[in-house]
Design a protein around this motif. Structure first.
Motif, PDB file in Angstrom:
ATOM      1  N   UNK A   1       0.804  -1.211   0.000  1.00  0.00           N
ATOM      2  CA  UNK A   1       0.000   0.000   0.000  1.00  0.00           C
ATOM      3  C   UNK A   1       0.842   1.269   0.000  1.00  0.00           C
ATOM      4  N   UNK A   2       2.134   1.121   0.270  1.00  0.00           N
ATOM      5  CA  UNK A   2       3.032   2.273   0.319  1.00  0.00           C
ATOM      6  C   UNK A   2       3.717   2.507  -1.022  1.00  0.00           C
ATOM      7  N   UNK A   3       4.013   1.430  -1.713  1.00  0.00           N
ATOM      8  CA  UNK A   3       4.809   1.517  -2.937  1.00  0.00           C
ATOM      9  C   UNK A   3       4.139   2.279  -4.061  1.00  0.00           C
TER      10      UNK A   3
ATOM     11  N   UNK B   1      15.883  12.814  15.357  1.00  0.00           N
ATOM     12  CA  UNK B   1      16.990  12.481  14.469  1.00  0.00           C
ATOM     13  C   UNK B   1      17.998  11.540  15.118  1.00  0.00           C
ATOM     14  N   UNK B   2      17.994  11.481  16.457  1.00  0.00           N
ATOM     15  CA  UNK B   2      18.947  10.608  17.145  1.00  0.00           C
ATOM     16  C   UNK B   2      18.563   9.133  17.036  1.00  0.00           C
ATOM     17  N   UNK B   3      17.354   8.855  16.508  1.00  0.00           N
ATOM     18  CA  UNK B   3      16.918   7.466  16.376  1.00  0.00           C
ATOM     19  C   UNK B   3      17.800   6.745  15.365  1.00  0.00           C
ATOM     20  N   UNK B   4      18.332   5.607  15.784  1.00  0.00           N
ATOM     21  CA  UNK B   4      19.211   4.830  14.914  1.00  0.00           C
ATOM     22  C   UNK B   4      18.395   3.822  14.104  1.00  0.00           C
ATOM     23  N   UNK B   5      18.631   3.737  12.794  1.00  0.00           N
ATOM     24  CA  UNK B   5      17.905   2.757  11.983  1.00  0.00           C
ATOM     25  C   UNK B   5      18.070   1.344  12.549  1.00  0.00           C
ATOM     26  N   UNK B   6      17.015   0.548  12.460  1.00  0.00           N
ATOM     27  CA  UNK B   6      17.080  -0.812  12.954  1.00  0.00           C
ATOM     28  C   UNK B   6      16.570  -1.773  11.891  1.00  0.00           C
ATOM     29  N   UNK B   7      17.008  -3.003  12.016  1.00  0.00           N
ATOM     30  CA  UNK B   7      16.536  -4.068  11.131  1.00  0.00           C
ATOM     31  C   UNK B   7      15.244  -4.595  11.740  1.00  0.00           C
ATOM     32  N   UNK B   8      14.112  -3.987  11.342  1.00  0.00           N
ATOM     33  CA  UNK B   8      12.856  -4.341  11.980  1.00  0.00           C
ATOM     34  C   UNK B   8      12.432  -5.765  11.637  1.00  0.00           C
ATOM     35  N   UNK B   9      12.796  -6.252  10.448  1.00  0.00           N
ATOM     36  CA  UNK B   9      12.474  -7.625  10.073  1.00  0.00           C
ATOM     37  C   UNK B   9      13.153  -8.599  11.022  1.00  0.00           C
TER      38      UNK B   9
ATOM     39  N   UNK C   1       1.138   2.190  11.811  1.00  0.00           N
ATOM     40  CA  UNK C   1       1.639   2.459  10.458  1.00  0.00           C
ATOM     41  C   UNK C   1       0.897   1.607   9.425  1.00  0.00           C
ATOM     42  N   UNK C   2       0.712   0.310   9.721  1.00  0.00           N
ATOM     43  CA  UNK C   2       0.010  -0.579   8.788  1.00  0.00           C
ATOM     44  C   UNK C   2      -1.414  -0.087   8.543  1.00  0.00           C
ATOM     45  N   UNK C   3      -2.093   0.299   9.612  1.00  0.00           N
ATOM     46  CA  UNK C   3      -3.479   0.742   9.464  1.00  0.00           C
ATOM     47  C   UNK C   3      -3.571   2.082   8.742  1.00  0.00           C
TER      48      UNK C   3
ATOM     49  N   UNK D   1       6.633  -5.799   5.226  1.00  0.00           N
ATOM     50  CA  UNK D   1       8.072  -6.015   5.364  1.00  0.00           C
ATOM     51  C   UNK D   1       8.817  -5.914   4.038  1.00  0.00           C
ATOM     52  N   UNK D   2       8.173  -5.360   3.017  1.00  0.00           N
ATOM     53  CA  UNK D   2       8.877  -5.129   1.767  1.00  0.00           C
ATOM     54  C   UNK D   2       9.762  -3.888   1.924  1.00  0.00           C
ATOM     55  N   UNK D   3      10.716  -3.658   1.040  1.00  0.00           N
ATOM     56  CA  UNK D   3      11.615  -2.499   1.183  1.00  0.00           C
ATOM     57  C   UNK D   3      10.885  -1.164   1.257  1.00  0.00           C
ATOM     58  N   UNK D   4       9.834  -0.979   0.437  1.00  0.00           N
ATOM     59  CA  UNK D   4       9.105   0.286   0.463  1.00  0.00           C
ATOM     60  C   UNK D   4       8.456   0.529   1.820  1.00  0.00           C
ATOM     61  N   UNK D   5       7.803  -0.505   2.354  1.00  0.00           N
ATOM     62  CA  UNK D   5       7.150  -0.370   3.662  1.00  0.00           C
ATOM     63  C   UNK D   5       8.180  -0.096   4.759  1.00  0.00           C
ATOM     64  N   UNK D   6       9.287  -0.807   4.738  1.00  0.00           N
ATOM     65  CA  UNK D   6      10.274  -0.643   5.790  1.00  0.00           C
ATOM     66  C   UNK D   6      10.946   0.735   5.730  1.00  0.00           C
ATOM     67  N   UNK D   7      11.172   1.250   4.544  1.00  0.00           N
ATOM     68  CA  UNK D   7      11.727   2.600   4.428  1.00  0.00           C
ATOM     69  C   UNK D   7      10.762   3.636   4.996  1.00  0.00           C
ATOM     70  N   UNK D   8       9.486   3.489   4.648  1.00  0.00           N
ATOM     71  CA  UNK D   8       8.495   4.431   5.152  1.00  0.00           C
ATOM     72  C   UNK D   8       8.333   4.302   6.661  1.00  0.00           C
ATOM     73  N   UNK D   9       8.362   3.098   7.181  1.00  0.00           N
ATOM     74  CA  UNK D   9       8.236   2.894   8.625  1.00  0.00           C
ATOM     75  C   UNK D   9       9.425   3.515   9.355  1.00  0.00           C
ATOM     76  N   UNK D  10      10.631   3.308   8.830  1.00  0.00           N
ATOM     77  CA  UNK D  10      11.816   3.915   9.447  1.00  0.00           C
ATOM     78  C   UNK D  10      11.700   5.442   9.445  1.00  0.00           C
ATOM     79  N   UNK D  11      11.215   5.988   8.359  1.00  0.00           N
ATOM     80  CA  UNK D  11      11.059   7.437   8.290  1.00  0.00           C
ATOM     81  C   UNK D  11      10.103   7.938   9.360  1.00  0.00           C
ATOM     82  N   UNK D  12       9.038   7.198   9.593  1.00  0.00           N
ATOM     83  CA  UNK D  12       8.062   7.590  10.610  1.00  0.00           C
ATOM     84  C   UNK D  12       8.644   7.474  12.022  1.00  0.00           C
TER      85      UNK D  12
END
Length: 511
Positions: free
Chosen positions: A83-85, A143-151, A179-181, A125-136
């Motif tokens: 739904x994000x892509x 900005x101090x939030x460190x990217x994580x491997x959510x998968x 985010x999903x909803x 858990x596709x790349x588009x969804x995970x990029x958008x989730x990380x951005x949120x």
């Protein structure tokens, strides 16, 4: 009008010819016709039909989402869309513009909520969804939030969970589930914006509907961007009147229909149609013909007749003696428990002959009307503030714990709104639903029984102010019969005796 007061989209049965489907739809008073976009239609049918555009499943692997297991989300043969892509949105936009160019009157976005059906870890858990989730996450936590491997985080949490993984057990699980909803509403909004732009460029109207696979806070939020919406309905297990008032209150002024389960018997269609009519809600799908179809046509003809006078329940103003709060926040985090409690509370109030409406915000409720909180936890900050303000100014609040609490709740309601003070009171041989709705042309009292129950010896009492001083009324029944009845004065009330009827009927005082 395409999306009229008796909105009952007729889906063609597999293998059926469009002309046969159109003829069958006319016989039962249904419409518009919903067809696959590649189905050849004559110009006369095309200009009145809606094209079905798949918007919840992917047309190719490139626009598909991924699950936490790493594979395609959903059925590999028909994977769920991301739904994000942008690829998915472009494809939906292209099909929508193609339907517009072909001459369709509009489109129905088919099951746009399908990616939510697989649960929290079934998609997203596709790349588009995970990029958008990380951005949120960065936007929320800084900005101090460190990217994580959510998968990897989700898989580790799932491996350590003794049972089903909850949002609390998964790190950032609540953020992910929200985010999903929210992705559903954003996707539908993007589809609608592209379709509206295309319609303006073409210089003609273009109706937009959504055929949802489930009912929840995200689906209701998405449907508010559309002209019409269809939701599934079960034949048992939840109160129908509560469901219909929930849909009408949440989707004010929109065309709404419910789809019975596949294989539902004709009697079930008639029961649903009768109880839904007072709320301006129709039935969708492949519809029964024969005697049942004739009854459906009668119900829809009466709905259209009332709407022609300006009294459609989708536009008329309901009388409010009591309101039930529906909180999208509580619905989201209670897994639907709050929504079921709201439906049960509405049903309990309607069974006591009270005029009950749905409120989406505490501030919407008239000052003198009690507000019911039906298992309403947790509320949003805005809802909580408005609730405290209402409490501080002396507003009446009632608590309903959910299904099973009807007896205790009924005692509380009776103490605040005793029978002698209620706006509508009636006696009948069977249970009857009554909904009073005012409009510029007058007042209508919508009445319904659960088909095939016959309401006999009906004695109805209404306040003089609701009838606007009328002394006679027109009583129309869905079987085509009509009668003139007298309204006898009794102080601040008027009383009348109604003819025997089955299903749906409307009483209209003649002012």
């Amino acid at each position: 009008m395409l999306l009229d007061s008796a909105f009952a989209p007729y889906r063609l049965a597999p293998g059926a010819l469009p002309e046969d489907g159109s003829h069958a739809a006319r016989l039962v008073g249904a419409g518009p016709l919903v067809a696959e976009p590649d189905l050849p239609l004559r110009p006369a049918l095309l200009s009145e039909a809606l094209a079905s555009v798949e918007s919840g499943r992917a047309a190719s692997e490139a626009e598909a989402c991924r699950s936490a297991a790493g594979g395609l989300a959903g059925d590999p043969g028909a994977p769920l869309a991301c739904l994000v892509g942008e690829r998915h949105r472009q494809r939906v936009g292209e099909e929508t513009r193609a339907a517009l160019a072909a001459g369709y009157a509009g489109v129905v976005f088919q099951q746009p909520d399908a990616p939510l059906v697989e649960g929290m870890l079934g998609a997203g858990f596709c790349p588009d969804c995970q990029r958008e989730f990380q951005r949120r996450l960065v936007r929320k936590y800084g900005e101090q939030f460190q990217p994580l491997d959510f998968l990897a985080t989700a898989r580790a949490a799932l491996a350590g969970a003794p049972g089903a993984l909850s949002t609390e057990a998964l790190p950032f699980g609540r953020d992910f589930w929200r985010f999903r909803h929210e992705s559903l509403e954003r996707a539908v909004r993007a589809h609608v914006r592209a379709a509206r732009d295309a319609g303006r460029q073409a210089g003609r109207g273009f109706s937009l509907g959504g055929w949802f696979g489930a009912l929840g806070p995200s689906q209701l939020a998405a449907a508010r961007h559309l002209d019409a919406a269809v939701f599934p309905v079960a034949l048992s297990g939840h109160p129908l009147v509560g469901r219909f008032e929930l849909l009408r209150g949440a989707l004010w002024r929109r065309a709404v229909a419910v789809e019975p389960p596949a294989g539902a018997p004709p009697a079930a269609w008639l029961r649903l149609a009768s109880l839904a009519a007072p709320y301006g809600i129709g039935l969708a799908g492949v519809q029964p013909g024969g005697e049942a179809g004739a009854v459906l046509a009668g119900i829809r003809a009466l709905m259209r007749e009332v709407a022609a006078r300006g009294g459609s329940p989708a536009a008329a103003t309901p009388l409010t003696e009591c309101s039930v709060l529906y909180s999208a926040e509580a619905d989201l985090w209670s897994g639907g428990r709050h929504r079921r409690a709201v439906e049960a509370a509405i049903e309990a109030l309607a069974s006591r002959q009270l005029q009950v409406t749905l409120a989406l915000r505490p501030s919407e409720v008239p000052a003198g009307a009690p507000l019911v909180l039906a298992d309403a936890q947790p509320l949003s900050r805005v809802e909580s503030r408005e609730l405290e303000k209402r409490r501080a100014t002396g507003g009446v609040l009632l608590a309903f714990a959910g299904p099973g609490d009807e007896v205790s709740f009924g005692r509380s309601v009776d103490a605040i709104l005793p029978a002698e003070r209620r706006a509508v009171a009636f006696t009948a041989s069977v249970p009857v639903i009554a909904a009073v709705r005012a409009h510029a042309g007058g007042v209508d009292v919508h009445l319904a029984t659960a088909w095939p129950e016959r309401a006999a010896r009906v004695r109805l009492r209404l306040p003089v102010v609701a009838t606007r001083g009328a002394r006679r009324a027109r009583f129309r029944m869905s079987d085509g019969a009509e009668a003139r009845v007298r309204l006898d004065g009794a102080g601040d009330w008027v009383v009348t005796e109604l003819p025997t009827f089955t299903g749906y009927a409307v009483l209209s005082p003649e002012t």
